[in-house]
Write a protein that holds these residues in place. Sequence first.
Motif: not given
Ligand SMILES: [Zn+2]
Length: 145
Positions: A33, A36, A47, A50, A52
Amino acid sequence: MTDSGFLLPDLDDEISAPFWAGTARGQLLVQRCASCGHPRMPPRPMCPRCRSLDLVWQPVSGRGTVWSFAVPHPPLLPAYQEFAPYNVVVVAIDEDPSIRFVGNLVSGPDAPINSVDPTGIEIGEPVSVVFAQVDDVHLPRWTRA
Ligand SMILES: [Zn+2]
């Protein structure tokens, strides 16, 4: 499934294509990711930590340890039957043992998947990645380090 009868990945899959391009260059890549840093292996678009969609591909050393293994028994797909008994190992990568790859422990890059006696495999033994070309795919496999 391909002409050889082996189960092989789709090299045109947009999520995993960079991974297979890496193996063709002799590199083992891990998707992470970009927000993070959480590893996403196997590769996926989002992800799990998070949410993303941003990602990067990073090379790893290709060194790890046998985390687990199995010995497939018949019935097997026809292409695999002649190799039984063979091993399937799960390798934890040295840089981050939460990243695990499934493959075969072999005696060398071009050795068949039954080239290592599965009764001698030990959990925790150190291994290194090698790349075996099967049809147009370069599969990560593992040799004793
Ligand atoms: Zn992430």
